[in-house]
Design an enzyme around this catalytic site. Sequence first.
Site, PDB file in Angstrom:
ATOM      1  N   ASP A  51       0.817  -1.217   0.000  1.00  0.00           N
ATOM      2  CA  ASP A  51       0.000   0.000   0.000  1.00  0.00           C
ATOM      3  C   ASP A  51       0.851   1.266   0.000  1.00  0.00           C
ATOM      4  O   ASP A  51       0.312   2.370  -0.054  1.00  0.00           O
ATOM      5  CB  ASP A  51      -0.935   0.023   1.211  1.00  0.00           C
ATOM      6  N   CYS A  52       2.169   1.127   0.068  1.00  0.00           N
ATOM      7  CA  CYS A  52       3.083   2.272   0.162  1.00  0.00           C
ATOM      8  C   CYS A  52       3.770   2.503  -1.175  1.00  0.00           C
ATOM      9  O   CYS A  52       4.428   1.609  -1.706  1.00  0.00           O
ATOM     10  CB  CYS A  52       4.123   1.992   1.251  1.00  0.00           C
TER      11      CYS A  52
END
Length: 147
Positions: free
Chosen positions: A12-13
């Site tokens: 998600d980064c």
Amino acid sequence: MSIDIVIYHNPDCGTSRNTLAMIRNAGIEPHVVEYLTTPPSRALLASLIQRMGIPVRDLLREKGTPYAELGLADPSLTDDQLLDAMMEHPILINRPIVVAPMGVKLCRPSELVLDLLPTAQQTPFSKEDGEVVIDAAGRRTTPGTRS
């Protein structure tokens, strides 16, 4: 040639995704550890921090974590207390951490991974936001620690 590289990754980064993409763009398929679902052991995390040569506090992530609620800004907290917090809340571990034969590094910004890769980028590379890291001539366009 087989090159053993591990990335402690959060899909998600964006920084973590860019770092993983640069490893793959060097022709290396790393061992990907999604540390939020499979966090490192306390001993391994302490070892990674020691190998990076950074203070424990420097691996703490503030944004999007319970950092403030847990009072982790308190300078009187010991390294053991900070490690305990990271074990209880893996989201507090900043990412991505890359382990390679050339060293261990928190790759923020993501192009710091280039200093750990024994092979050059195979094609030009731009980050998800469009920032060019490796140009069409294979030159690094972003500052780094390698001279």
